[in-house]
Scaffold this active site. Structure first.
Site, PDB file in Angstrom:
ATOM      1  CG  LEU A   1       7.851  87.845  76.810  1.00 37.79           C
ATOM      2  CD1 LEU A   1       7.788  87.177  78.166  1.00 37.79           C
ATOM      3  CD2 LEU A   1       7.734  89.352  76.933  1.00 37.79           C
ATOM      4  N   GLY A   2      10.553  87.103  72.743  1.00 41.00           N
ATOM      5  CA  GLY A   2      11.786  86.644  72.120  1.00 41.00           C
ATOM      6  C   GLY A   2      12.278  85.355  72.757  1.00 41.00           C
TER       7      GLY A   2
ATOM      8  N   GLY B   1      10.409  83.394  75.592  1.00 40.61           N
ATOM      9  CA  GLY B   1       9.134  82.716  75.401  1.00 40.61           C
ATOM     10  C   GLY B   1       7.998  83.680  75.161  1.00 40.61           C
TER      11      GLY B   1
ATOM     12  CB  SER C   1      16.888  83.563  60.397  1.00 40.98           C
ATOM     13  OG  SER C   1      16.268  84.812  60.169  1.00 40.98           O
TER      14      SER C   1
ATOM     15  CB  VAL D   1      13.713  87.105  59.614  1.00 38.62           C
ATOM     16  CG1 VAL D   1      12.712  87.716  58.644  1.00 38.62           C
ATOM     17  CG2 VAL D   1      14.965  87.946  59.699  1.00 38.62           C
TER      18      VAL D   1
ATOM     19  CG  ASP E   1       5.178  88.619  61.095  1.00 36.95           C
ATOM     20  OD1 ASP E   1       4.612  89.402  61.878  1.00 36.95           O
ATOM     21  OD2 ASP E   1       5.927  89.002  60.176  1.00 36.95           O
TER      22      ASP E   1
ATOM     23  CB  THR F   1      13.509  78.150  58.580  1.00 35.50           C
ATOM     24  OG1 THR F   1      12.785  79.250  59.112  1.00 35.50           O
ATOM     25  CG2 THR F   1      12.717  76.870  58.771  1.00 35.50           C
TER      26      THR F   1
ATOM     27  N   GLY G   1      17.080  82.697  57.057  1.00 35.57           N
ATOM     28  CA  GLY G   1      16.528  83.870  56.371  1.00 35.57           C
ATOM     29  C   GLY G   1      15.057  84.060  56.617  1.00 35.57           C
TER      30      GLY G   1
END
Length: 186
Positions: free
Chosen positions: A97-98, A101, A122, A124, A128, A161, A163
């Site tokens: 859920l971004g 959480g 980031s 990104v 994953d 981290t 990028g």
């Protein structure tokens, strides 16, 4: 459609995996009511929680006038997701859920675990990283809850981290301890 494409590939002698898995993306509430009919046809489902939440609650989270009404833990939404699980014969769903959480949903429970406040460099690869962390936890034979928390920690660590850099193991381990403590003390 899938069978038609397979026939066309065969006719053109194009090599492909004949045992393809067929899946669907569940992003609109109406699909939830067709899952029983699809269960014998599809092999897997992925739930697009951001879109599903927006459509279910009729709230655009990008619209400042109504975004405060967006609730990723709305009881009705969680009930709809549980229906999808039961009708689709899924045993477990882990929803990210971004910044809110993640939620672990089984036939027995729904449990949200928050993400610690972090300075985001980031986002990104956070989703994953969540999947990779959860799979790693399961491979290491952690309990489902522990693997879920480890996945959440890996996703959160990815935020630290810049990028497309991967998360750092030491960050994952530290965040994992925080998340496990929060799970034990809801």
């Amino acid at each position: 459609v899938v069978e038609q494409v397979k026939r066309e590939l065969d006719e053109k002698q194009i090599d492909y995996d004949h045992d393809l898995s067929l899946g669907i993306m569940v992003e609109v509430p109406s699909v939830a009511f067709f899952i029983p009919q699809l269960a014998g046809i599809i092999d897997f489902m992925s739930i697009g929680t951001n879109d599903l939440t927006q459509y279910f609650l009729a709230v655009d989270r990008g619209n400042g006038q109504v975004s405060s009404l967006y609730q990723s833990r709305h009881p009705g939404l969680l009930a709809l997701i549980r229906k999808i699980i039961e009708d689709g014969r899924c045993e477990v769903i882990a929803l990210t859920l971004g910044k809110d959480g993640a939620v672990l949903i089984t036939a027995e429970e729904s449990r949200r675990v928050g993400t610690p406040e972090l300075e985001t460099k980031s986002s990104v690869g956070a989703g994953d990283s969540f999947v990779a962390g959860m799979v790693l936890g399961l491979v290491r034979e952690l309990s489902l809850r522990q693997a879920f928390c480890y996945g959440n920690a890996a996703g959160a660590a990815a935020l630290l981290t810049p990028g497309t850099e991967l998360c750092l193991k030491e960050d994952v381990e530290q965040i994992y301890e925080q998340i496990c403590a929060a799970w034990s003390n809801p």
